[in-house]
Scaffold this motif. Structure first.
Motif, PDB file in Angstrom:
ATOM      1  N   THR A  84       0.857  -1.176   0.000  1.00 27.95           N
ATOM      2  CA  THR A  84       0.000   0.000   0.000  1.00 27.95           C
ATOM      3  C   THR A  84       0.898   1.231   0.000  1.00 27.95           C
ATOM      4  O   THR A  84       1.690   1.420   0.925  1.00 27.95           O
ATOM      5  CB  THR A  84      -0.901  -0.024   1.244  1.00 27.95           C
ATOM      6  OG1 THR A  84      -1.635  -1.260   1.236  1.00 27.95           O
ATOM      7  CG2 THR A  84      -1.859   1.155   1.249  1.00 27.95           C
ATOM      8  N   ILE A  85       0.784   2.004  -1.068  1.00 27.56           N
ATOM      9  CA  ILE A  85       1.723   3.121  -1.256  1.00 27.56           C
ATOM     10  C   ILE A  85       0.979   4.415  -0.939  1.00 27.56           C
ATOM     11  O   ILE A  85       0.149   4.888  -1.721  1.00 27.56           O
ATOM     12  CB  ILE A  85       2.272   3.126  -2.700  1.00 27.56           C
ATOM     13  CG1 ILE A  85       2.775   1.721  -3.087  1.00 27.56           C
ATOM     14  CG2 ILE A  85       3.374   4.158  -2.839  1.00 27.56           C
ATOM     15  CD1 ILE A  85       3.270   1.602  -4.524  1.00 27.56           C
ATOM     16  N   MET A  86       1.265   4.975   0.228  1.00 30.06           N
ATOM     17  CA  MET A  86       0.500   6.124   0.700  1.00 30.06           C
ATOM     18  C   MET A  86       1.154   7.440   0.293  1.00 30.06           C
ATOM     19  O   MET A  86       2.377   7.600   0.359  1.00 30.06           O
ATOM     20  CB  MET A  86       0.369   6.060   2.223  1.00 30.06           C
ATOM     21  CG  MET A  86      -0.653   7.047   2.738  1.00 30.06           C
ATOM     22  SD  MET A  86      -1.138   6.701   4.433  1.00 30.06           S
ATOM     23  CE  MET A  86       0.279   7.367   5.276  1.00 30.06           C
ATOM     24  N   LEU A  87       0.327   8.382  -0.123  1.00 33.49           N
ATOM     25  CA  LEU A  87       0.820   9.716  -0.437  1.00 33.49           C
ATOM     26  C   LEU A  87       1.451  10.330   0.804  1.00 33.49           C
ATOM     27  O   LEU A  87       0.824  10.378   1.863  1.00 33.49           O
ATOM     28  CB  LEU A  87      -0.330  10.628  -0.884  1.00 33.49           C
ATOM     29  CG  LEU A  87      -1.113  10.226  -2.129  1.00 33.49           C
ATOM     30  CD1 LEU A  87      -2.206  11.256  -2.405  1.00 33.49           C
ATOM     31  CD2 LEU A  87      -0.183  10.109  -3.330  1.00 33.49           C
ATOM     32  N   ALA A  88       2.668  10.807   0.685  1.00 32.48           N
ATOM     33  CA  ALA A  88       3.290  11.560   1.779  1.00 32.48           C
ATOM     34  C   ALA A  88       3.506  12.985   1.269  1.00 32.48           C
ATOM     35  O   ALA A  88       2.787  13.911   1.646  1.00 32.48           O
ATOM     36  CB  ALA A  88       4.598  10.902   2.206  1.00 32.48           C
TER      37      ALA A  88
ATOM     38  N   THR B 226       2.710   8.773  11.971  1.00 34.41           N
ATOM     39  CA  THR B 226       1.476   8.127  12.429  1.00 34.41           C
ATOM     40  C   THR B 226       1.271   6.785  11.734  1.00 34.41           C
ATOM     41  O   THR B 226       0.889   5.791  12.362  1.00 34.41           O
ATOM     42  CB  THR B 226       0.269   9.049  12.171  1.00 34.41           C
ATOM     43  OG1 THR B 226       0.471  10.270  12.890  1.00 34.41           O
ATOM     44  CG2 THR B 226      -1.030   8.404  12.632  1.00 34.41           C
ATOM     45  N   SER B 227       1.551   6.751  10.441  1.00 35.90           N
ATOM     46  CA  SER B 227       1.281   5.524   9.671  1.00 35.90           C
ATOM     47  C   SER B 227       2.118   4.350  10.160  1.00 35.90           C
ATOM     48  O   SER B 227       1.726   3.193  10.011  1.00 35.90           O
ATOM     49  CB  SER B 227       1.524   5.764   8.183  1.00 35.90           C
ATOM     50  OG  SER B 227       2.912   5.900   7.920  1.00 35.90           O
ATOM     51  N   LYS B 228       3.259   4.653  10.755  1.00 34.63           N
ATOM     52  CA  LYS B 228       4.125   3.576  11.265  1.00 34.63           C
ATOM     53  C   LYS B 228       3.491   2.821  12.432  1.00 34.63           C
ATOM     54  O   LYS B 228       3.904   1.708  12.753  1.00 34.63           O
ATOM     55  CB  LYS B 228       5.482   4.139  11.704  1.00 34.63           C
ATOM     56  CG  LYS B 228       6.347   4.589  10.533  1.00 34.63           C
ATOM     57  CD  LYS B 228       7.564   5.356  11.014  1.00 34.63           C
ATOM     58  CE  LYS B 228       8.541   4.461  11.761  1.00 34.63           C
ATOM     59  NZ  LYS B 228       9.746   5.240  12.186  1.00 34.63           N
ATOM     60  N   THR B 229       2.499   3.441  13.062  1.00 33.22           N
ATOM     61  CA  THR B 229       1.837   2.801  14.212  1.00 33.22           C
ATOM     62  C   THR B 229       0.670   1.908  13.785  1.00 33.22           C
ATOM     63  O   THR B 229       0.057   1.244  14.611  1.00 33.22           O
ATOM     64  CB  THR B 229       1.286   3.855  15.195  1.00 33.22           C
ATOM     65  OG1 THR B 229       0.198   4.560  14.569  1.00 33.22           O
ATOM     66  CG2 THR B 229       2.351   4.859  15.593  1.00 33.22           C
ATOM     67  N   TRP B 230       0.331   1.918  12.505  1.00 32.81           N
ATOM     68  CA  TRP B 230      -0.832   1.164  12.054  1.00 32.81           C
ATOM     69  C   TRP B 230      -0.519  -0.318  11.914  1.00 32.81           C
ATOM     70  O   TRP B 230       0.633  -0.709  11.695  1.00 32.81           O
ATOM     71  CB  TRP B 230      -1.355   1.733  10.717  1.00 32.81           C
ATOM     72  CG  TRP B 230      -1.870   3.141  10.849  1.00 32.81           C
ATOM     73  CD1 TRP B 230      -2.224   3.782  12.006  1.00 32.81           C
ATOM     74  CD2 TRP B 230      -2.053   4.089   9.792  1.00 32.81           C
ATOM     75  NE1 TRP B 230      -2.629   5.066  11.719  1.00 32.81           N
ATOM     76  CE2 TRP B 230      -2.535   5.280  10.381  1.00 32.81           C
ATOM     77  CE3 TRP B 230      -1.871   4.041   8.410  1.00 32.81           C
ATOM     78  CZ2 TRP B 230      -2.830   6.422   9.629  1.00 32.81           C
ATOM     79  CZ3 TRP B 230      -2.167   5.171   7.654  1.00 32.81           C
ATOM     80  CH2 TRP B 230      -2.646   6.339   8.266  1.00 32.81           C
ATOM     81  N   LYS B 231      -1.578  -1.126  12.011  1.00 33.16           N
ATOM     82  CA  LYS B 231      -1.425  -2.579  11.912  1.00 33.16           C
ATOM     83  C   LYS B 231      -0.907  -2.971  10.525  1.00 33.16           C
ATOM     84  O   LYS B 231      -1.407  -2.469   9.518  1.00 33.16           O
ATOM     85  CB  LYS B 231      -2.781  -3.249  12.183  1.00 33.16           C
ATOM     86  CG  LYS B 231      -2.668  -4.724  12.468  1.00 33.16           C
ATOM     87  CD  LYS B 231      -4.002  -5.335  12.852  1.00 33.16           C
ATOM     88  CE  LYS B 231      -3.820  -6.835  13.035  1.00 33.16           C
ATOM     89  NZ  LYS B 231      -5.115  -7.498  13.268  1.00 33.16           N
ATOM     90  N   ASN B 232       0.045  -3.859  10.487  1.00 32.46           N
ATOM     91  CA  ASN B 232       0.666  -4.320   9.233  1.00 32.46           C
ATOM     92  C   ASN B 232       1.347  -3.185   8.470  1.00 32.46           C
ATOM     93  O   ASN B 232       1.402  -3.186   7.237  1.00 32.46           O
ATOM     94  CB  ASN B 232      -0.355  -4.997   8.314  1.00 32.46           C
ATOM     95  CG  ASN B 232      -0.992  -6.219   8.935  1.00 32.46           C
ATOM     96  OD1 ASN B 232      -0.280  -7.068   9.470  1.00 32.46           O
ATOM     97  ND2 ASN B 232      -2.312  -6.300   8.902  1.00 32.46           N
ATOM     98  N   SER B 233       1.898  -2.213   9.223  1.00 33.49           N
ATOM     99  CA  SER B 233       2.526  -1.065   8.567  1.00 33.49           C
ATOM    100  C   SER B 233       3.755  -1.469   7.755  1.00 33.49           C
ATOM    101  O   SER B 233       4.237  -0.680   6.931  1.00 33.49           O
ATOM    102  CB  SER B 233       2.896   0.002   9.603  1.00 33.49           C
ATOM    103  OG  SER B 233       3.860  -0.510  10.503  1.00 33.49           O
ATOM    104  N   GLU B 234       4.248  -2.685   7.954  1.00 33.08           N
ATOM    105  CA  GLU B 234       5.376  -3.141   7.131  1.00 33.08           C
ATOM    106  C   GLU B 234       4.975  -3.277   5.664  1.00 33.08           C
ATOM    107  O   GLU B 234       5.837  -3.354   4.787  1.00 33.08           O
ATOM    108  CB  GLU B 234       5.947  -4.467   7.672  1.00 33.08           C
ATOM    109  CG  GLU B 234       5.042  -5.685   7.510  1.00 33.08           C
ATOM    110  CD  GLU B 234       3.979  -5.799   8.624  1.00 33.08           C
ATOM    111  OE1 GLU B 234       3.835  -4.848   9.426  1.00 33.08           O
ATOM    112  OE2 GLU B 234       3.285  -6.843   8.673  1.00 33.08           O
ATOM    113  N   ASN B 235       3.662  -3.264   5.401  1.00 38.14           N
ATOM    114  CA  ASN B 235       3.203  -3.323   4.006  1.00 38.14           C
ATOM    115  C   ASN B 235       3.057  -1.939   3.372  1.00 38.14           C
ATOM    116  O   ASN B 235       2.534  -1.813   2.272  1.00 38.14           O
ATOM    117  CB  ASN B 235       1.871  -4.072   3.922  1.00 38.14           C
ATOM    118  CG  ASN B 235       2.025  -5.541   4.265  1.00 38.14           C
ATOM    119  OD1 ASN B 235       3.103  -6.114   4.088  1.00 38.14           O
ATOM    120  ND2 ASN B 235       0.967  -6.168   4.763  1.00 38.14           N
TER     121      ASN B 235
END
Lengths: 275, 275
Positions: free
Chosen positions: A142-146, A173-182
């Protein structure tokens, strides 16, 4: 595709090029317009001519939706062609989706299951529950806009939020989300100086970098500040490659442009001293 | 459709209800699954049963994309059915799109020209040039996310940006964009107390309000704080109406739920003293 498989492909091809398949019927060679599915035929020709130089293809969904059902069919044929013919290619649906949780699940299903892309771009504005449904898919990315490459990036992304720019808060913040390694992130090449700061927050993540080429960013600058031990970059070029010519030589010209990019990348990779 | 035509419809129908057409094949009455296009047949039945009680329909694109080309065809049939059968209905493509300028133009073309929706929802993160291409269409409306109804809204939208919450900055900045009179905003009903602040910034704009019904927001509260002289609200309800029953009585039950909403709205409109 796993992240390790993507890294392996980068090493094998000595390339971290993603080719953006943003097909505009007003820009492709006119002789293709006589064919039944000009968009797919254009993509197929570009892919066949560049697949050994690129590690990823990135169709932007807008260019397919603009042609309605026919466009959606061209998108499906394109992703099916890549998956069946060049299974080692990393595929990116540049869709910039995001909605409340149960709705984002439907988008994830659309891109990861129905179309079978390896990855999809998403927008962060709606927060955690708009992104986590995408992250739940194993070996999907999942490639999130930064920080985006357009002028409007400075409207909100760089606003000061409690002492730091919004895009940095989004990354943290996104680093704290579940499965953030994806997660991977979109970071525009037009602001190479930002990469140093970004790498402090997400040292290991892959960054998808638009804005090299037609939008004016420098590959060398991006690599200088943005590369990590696994390269960690996918550099996207769309118009500079796919519209290098709109004549009958469009395939050769596209390959020439892709080859230039790949050679520049190979030189950069060779310059890196092994740790 | 012009804004005035929408206001006229609200007065005629004594309703400012938008029905969300978020069709999940796992939730619709099983007997419809035998039909060739269950999604369209479900929508058609819901629309026929509620068109005099609602001023707008809002298909969320995720629920169509999840079914690939067949889903996109159902979406096209649905919008064509509304436009040809009930031309006074305001149509909303809940798509939450947004990209760099030339790409957003393609999205605008997809929803305003190819599908011929009256409006589309967009995400603000990429700023001015990601939204202005939508605003260029005359008598079309661009509904930008401001404050959404989900839990993740608090991740970024309410962050403090130079002394005010991000969503307020988004509202204020958007007012400076070209053709900003074509903007409406998404504001979640789950946070009715925010409407007072929002109305200070955008007193005249229409607000599309999700989160009433299944997500728990209160209609009376939203109207108390959010209504303006032209009503200025479109209250969306999806699941509470369309999934009121999944038996053969789904049409009657959907109408009952829509009628409840419409009657509540009529009572509120009757309570307003003429200025």
């Amino acid at each position: 595709m796993t992240t390790q498989q993507l890294i392996d492909q980068i090493k094998i091809k000595k390339s971290f090029l993603a080719v953006g398949l943003d097909v505009d019927l007003n820009k492709i060679p006119p002789h293709l317009l006589e064919l039944e599915d000009p968009i797919f035929e254009f993509n197929k020709a570009i892919i066949d001519a560049t697949h050994d130089l690129a590690v990823a293809y990135k169709p932007n969904t807008a260019f397919y939706e603009a042609y309605g059902i026919k466009g959606w069919m061209s998108l499906q044929k394109t992703i099916n062609y890549i998956n069946s013919t060049y299974p080692d290619i990393f595929t990116i649906a540049d869709a910039k989706r995001g909605d409340i949780g149960n709705t984002s699940s439907m988008y994830a299903k659309a891109f990861f299951e129905d179309l079978n892309f390896d990855s999809v771009t998403v927008a962060p504005y709606m927060g955690k529950d708009s992104v986590e449904p995408f992250l739940a898919f194993e070996n999907k990315h999942t490639i999130m806009l930064a920080l985006t490459s357009n002028e409007g990036a400075f409207d909100f992304q760089t606003l000061n939020v409690d002492g730091k720019e919004l895009y940095k808060q989004v990354l943290e913040t996104s680093k704290t989300w579940k499965n953030s390694e994806n997660l991977m992130y979109v970071v525009g090449a037009t602001k190479a100086e930002y990469f140093t700061e970004i790498r402090k927050i997400v040292p290991d993540s892959f960054l998808l970098v638009p804005g090299v080429g037609a939008q004016g960013g420098s590959l060398a600058e991006v690599c200088k500040y943005g590369m990590n031990a696994n390269v960690g970059l996918l550099i996207n070029s769309s118009r500079a490659i796919i519209y290098a010519s709109n004549g009958t030589d469009f395939v050769e010209k596209a390959r020439e442009e892709a080859l230039k990019m790949q050679q520049e990348m190979e030189a950069i990779l060779n310059d890196i001293k092994p740790n």
